[in-house]
Design an enzyme around this catalytic site. Structure first.
Site, PDB file in Angstrom:
ATOM      1  N   GLU A 160       0.784  -1.233   0.000  1.00 52.39           N
ATOM      2  CA  GLU A 160       0.000   0.000   0.000  1.00 52.39           C
ATOM      3  C   GLU A 160       0.816   1.282   0.000  1.00 52.39           C
ATOM      4  O   GLU A 160       0.772   2.088   0.942  1.00 52.39           O
ATOM      5  CB  GLU A 160      -0.987   0.011   1.178  1.00 52.39           C
ATOM      6  CG  GLU A 160      -1.996  -1.111   1.126  1.00 52.39           C
ATOM      7  CD  GLU A 160      -3.113  -0.970   2.151  1.00 52.39           C
ATOM      8  OE1 GLU A 160      -4.130  -1.645   1.991  1.00 52.39           O
ATOM      9  OE2 GLU A 160      -2.959  -0.165   3.103  1.00 52.39           O
ATOM     10  N   ASN A 297      -5.518  -4.704  -2.560  1.00 48.61           N
ATOM     11  CA  ASN A 297      -6.210  -4.571  -1.280  1.00 48.61           C
ATOM     12  C   ASN A 297      -7.449  -3.730  -1.520  1.00 48.61           C
ATOM     13  O   ASN A 297      -7.352  -2.587  -1.985  1.00 48.61           O
ATOM     14  CB  ASN A 297      -5.324  -3.901  -0.231  1.00 48.61           C
ATOM     15  CG  ASN A 297      -4.168  -4.781   0.211  1.00 48.61           C
ATOM     16  OD1 ASN A 297      -4.027  -5.922  -0.231  1.00 48.61           O
ATOM     17  ND2 ASN A 297      -3.337  -4.252   1.092  1.00 48.61           N
ATOM     18  N   GLU A 375      -5.836  -8.216   0.403  1.00 47.42           N
ATOM     19  CA  GLU A 375      -6.564  -7.849   1.620  1.00 47.42           C
ATOM     20  C   GLU A 375      -7.997  -7.522   1.251  1.00 47.42           C
ATOM     21  O   GLU A 375      -8.253  -6.829   0.267  1.00 47.42           O
ATOM     22  CB  GLU A 375      -5.953  -6.627   2.330  1.00 47.42           C
ATOM     23  CG  GLU A 375      -4.675  -6.884   3.094  1.00 47.42           C
ATOM     24  CD  GLU A 375      -4.181  -5.634   3.822  1.00 47.42           C
ATOM     25  OE1 GLU A 375      -5.024  -4.782   4.203  1.00 47.42           O
ATOM     26  OE2 GLU A 375      -2.965  -5.508   3.997  1.00 47.42           O
ATOM     27  N   SER A 428      -5.217  -2.164  14.790  1.00 52.35           N
ATOM     28  CA  SER A 428      -5.368  -1.306  13.614  1.00 52.35           C
ATOM     29  C   SER A 428      -4.556  -0.036  13.812  1.00 52.35           C
ATOM     30  O   SER A 428      -4.611   0.590  14.870  1.00 52.35           O
ATOM     31  CB  SER A 428      -6.844  -0.965  13.402  1.00 52.35           C
ATOM     32  OG  SER A 428      -7.007  -0.054  12.345  1.00 52.35           O
TER      33      SER A 428
END
EC number: 3.2.1.85
Length: 469
Positions: A160, A297, A375, A428
């Site tokens: 990412e 993702n 993902e 997270s």
């Protein structure tokens, strides 16, 4: 209706070193920028996370038991090179050898990422990838890992690139916490793509027998009203920031005329300039056909409308639905109140967006070779009652997205696998421990694992390869 996935399809689960391992200060691991940033700015830290550093045998045994045949793992750069370069940490190297051996013991193929948001602090403090010296350090680290870990067949350089630049320099929710600097966003994207290209070329020059690619987060962008040119332009410009700029670099080896026109417009509105050199594009050209696969993702789509005002972004980090705001000067404004389900964190649930993104890759970048969905998953405030976790919403989310993957395959897209985010609950980055994604519930106090209802559903799916709609 029954939809079927191919017999050789990977049914995987995803993790990331910093979000799962814990053990942030032991066995010689170097610091990362997140260590202090979380302490200074958030209500949680990366300790204990899922204690994957010690619990990985448990997690991999569960993976095998539940029919999961692939796992995304990232190597913590600072566990190998505590300062980002120089002296190697032997204990870190030994840990990953043990981890990969355990994967193979349980017949779970490791798909290994070199960088998942966790540049060593010693390099991050010098500008991270805005500093071109970091490209050299990353390539040296990558070269070391390629040689040291021949047991790894599938490599990805970065996870990412888009959200890294976005988090660090646009939203400001990642260290160093800079907001609204679009020039830094694009420069970070560009320099990281140069690092990817150099690592990719090196891997192929060494003729390693495995495969290598990159993972991009690709949220699909739609105009709120397709009949309004301003809304269409807003969606196109937001797509350039988050998707098209890095996809062009990956597969075209250059930025298309339309992409650069959009970039110039955005920078004219927001200020700043880019350092793009002729030799950069020679490198991108050399690498563009070498990617063995693209990891996508995908969690959500966005709807945009024309906007004439100043930039303001509010990140919904605590799961209070309706708390988000996203509007960029000269680009557009995201609209959250549309007829699409959304999570408590204002992420729009739209499986069609994944189908559209896959088909966009197939049409616009025909050299993609193959795709893994690396993902996809639903963040949810799961509750564990007597060891039972009923997460039907997650099952429905996964089912809908796998159904459109099956549709894309039947339409001619080469999609080879799916990795649910996440294998087990992890922390997270900007939401802490309440936003859970895993197939396996983690009691973060005891580190005990409990299979969720979705784990049993996924087990059946992996066995039958069929989706009942």
């Amino acid at each position: 209706m029954i939809k079927r996935l191919p017999d050789d399809f990977i049914f995987g689960g995803a993790t990331a070193a910093y979000q799962a391992e814990g053990a942030t200060t032991i066995d010689g691991k170097g610091a990362v920028a997140w260590d202090r940033y979380l302490k200074d700015n958030y209500w949680y830290t990366a300790e204990p996370a899922s204690d994957f550093y010690h619990q990985y045998p448990v997690d991999l045994a569960l993976a095998e038991q539940f029919g999961i045949n692939g796992i995304r793992i990232s190597i913590a750069w600072s566990r190998i090179f505590p300062e980002g370069f120089g002296e190697v940490n032997a204990k870190g190297v030994a840990f990953y050898h043990s981890l990969f051996a355990e994967c193979h013991k349980h017949h779970v193929e490791p798909f290994v990422t070199l960088h998942h948001f966790d540049t060593p602090e010693a390099l991050h403090s010098r500008g991270d990838f805005l500093n071109r010296e970091n490209i050299d350090h990353f390539v040296a680290y990558a070269a070391y890992c390629f040689k040291e870990f021949p047991e790894v067949t599938y490599w990805t350089t970065f996870n990412e690139i888009g959200p890294i630049g976005d988090g660090q320099y646009l939203v400001g929710k990642f260290p160093p916490g800079i907001s609204y600097d679009l020039a830094k966003v694009f420069q970070s994207h560009h320099n990281m793509m140069l690092a990817h290209a150099r690592a990719l070329v090196h891997y192929k020059e060494q003729a390693y027998p495995g495969e290598i690619g990159i993972v991009h987060a690709l949220p699909t962008k739609y105009p709120l009203d397709p009949k309004k040119p301003g809304d269409v332009l807003a969606a196109e410009l937001d797509d350039i920031i988050h998707n098209k700029f890095i996809l062009d670099a990956t597969y075209l080896g250059q930025y298309s005329e339309k992409t650069m026109a959009g970039v110039k417009h955005i920078l004219a509105e927001n200020g700043g300039s880019l350092d793009l050199r002729p030799e950069d594009f020679e490198l991108l050209q050399a690498a563009k056909d070498l990617n063995d696969f693209l990891g996508i993702n995908y969690y959500m789509s966005d709807w945009l409308r024309a906007f004439d005002g100043e930039t303001e972004i509010i990140h919904n980090g605590k799961g209070e639905k309706g708390g988000s705001k996203y509007q960029i000067k000269g680009v557009g404004q995201r609209v959250f109140d549309v007829d699409v389900p959304r999570t408590d964190w204002d992420w729009m649930i739209y499986p069609q967006g994944l189908y559209d993104q896959i088909m966009r890759i197939k049409a616009d970048y025909p050299g993609y070779k193959k795709i893994y969905i690396t993902e996809n998953g639903l963040g949810y405030k799961d509750t564990c009652i007597d060891g039972r976790i009923d997460d039907d919403a997650r099952i429905d989310y996964i089912k809908q997205h796998l159904a459109v993957i099956a549709d894309a395959i039947s339409t001619g897209a080469n999609v080879k696998g799916y990795f649910i985010w996440s294998l087990m609950d992890v922390f997270s980055w900007s939401n802490g421990y309440d936003k859970r994604y895993g197939l396996f519930y983690v009691d973060f106090e005891t580190q005990k694992r409990y299979p969720k209802k979705s784990a049993y559903w996924y087990q059946q799916l992996a066995a039958t390869k069929t989706i009942s709609m």
